[in-house]
Design a protein around this motif. Sequence first.
Motif, PDB file in Angstrom:
ATOM      1  N   ASP A 110       0.671  -1.708  -0.016  1.00 34.02           N
ATOM      2  CA  ASP A 110       0.088  -0.097  -0.276  1.00 34.02           C
ATOM      3  C   ASP A 110       0.332   1.583   0.368  1.00 34.02           C
ATOM      4  O   ASP A 110       0.815   2.049  -0.730  1.00 34.02           O
ATOM      5  N   ARG A 148      -1.333   1.288  -6.034  1.00 38.12           N
ATOM      6  CA  ARG A 148      -2.120   1.839  -5.518  1.00 38.12           C
ATOM      7  C   ARG A 148      -3.526   1.126  -6.531  1.00 38.12           C
ATOM      8  O   ARG A 148      -4.519   0.795  -6.546  1.00 38.12           O
ATOM      9  N   ARG A 171      -3.338  -2.404  -6.933  1.00 36.80           N
ATOM     10  CA  ARG A 171      -4.868  -2.814  -5.070  1.00 36.80           C
ATOM     11  C   ARG A 171      -5.455  -2.372  -5.543  1.00 36.80           C
ATOM     12  O   ARG A 171      -6.585  -3.704  -4.959  1.00 36.80           O
ATOM     13  N   LYS A 172      -6.258  -1.955  -6.042  1.00 35.09           N
ATOM     14  CA  LYS A 172      -7.505  -0.481  -5.566  1.00 35.09           C
ATOM     15  C   LYS A 172      -9.015  -1.600  -7.229  1.00 35.09           C
ATOM     16  O   LYS A 172      -9.500  -2.663  -6.950  1.00 35.09           O
ATOM     17  N   GLN A 193      -9.496  -5.388  -5.520  1.00 32.96           N
ATOM     18  CA  GLN A 193     -10.199  -5.054  -5.146  1.00 32.96           C
ATOM     19  C   GLN A 193     -11.706  -5.227  -4.976  1.00 32.96           C
ATOM     20  O   GLN A 193     -12.672  -5.902  -5.173  1.00 32.96           O
ATOM     21  N   LYS A 194     -11.700  -4.101  -6.640  1.00 34.57           N
ATOM     22  CA  LYS A 194     -13.217  -3.859  -7.046  1.00 34.57           C
ATOM     23  C   LYS A 194     -13.538  -5.806  -7.204  1.00 34.57           C
ATOM     24  O   LYS A 194     -14.781  -5.996  -7.558  1.00 34.57           O
TER      25      LYS A 194
END
Length: 157
Positions: A116, A122, A125-126, A129-130
């Motif tokens: 992170d 990032r 990562r986003k 997670q989506k």
Amino acid sequence: MKVVNAIKDDLIVWLELASEVEYLFGPMVSDPKFIQAIEKNINQCSAFCVREKDGLPGSRLLGGVLFSSAGAPSYKIGWLAVSSRARNKGIATELLRHILKLVDVPAEISVTTFGDEIPDGRPARKLYQKFGFVPQEESIPNGPEGGSRQKFKLIIK
């Protein structure tokens, strides 16, 4: 935009894409193991890409992903990158959608991505997670450029 299987004619443009993201991933273009991994994935039809203007093999790549089903029902995303000129245009989303269609359910898909504290990591990562990937607590060695890494996992029942 079409996600297609990469072929041998894409190797040079795949390495051009890799050179663009080496600051995040560490040295790849001069790494024989990385080149062998691309060639292996191309030969196994597990390297997918989006070519600029949906062009012919050898056209510039907007993005690419290496995906392994060798351990099915445990799958692995080995590498996913998008060219800086194509970011925020849905390329990574389409690549991820494409490989998730290849998964036989039930399944577990894992990917190691950036920690992170790495600002340029990032968006990755986003993205994961989506799609429902969950960060894992297990310890992962830092990347070759020195930045932290974290494993994410998606379980599909």
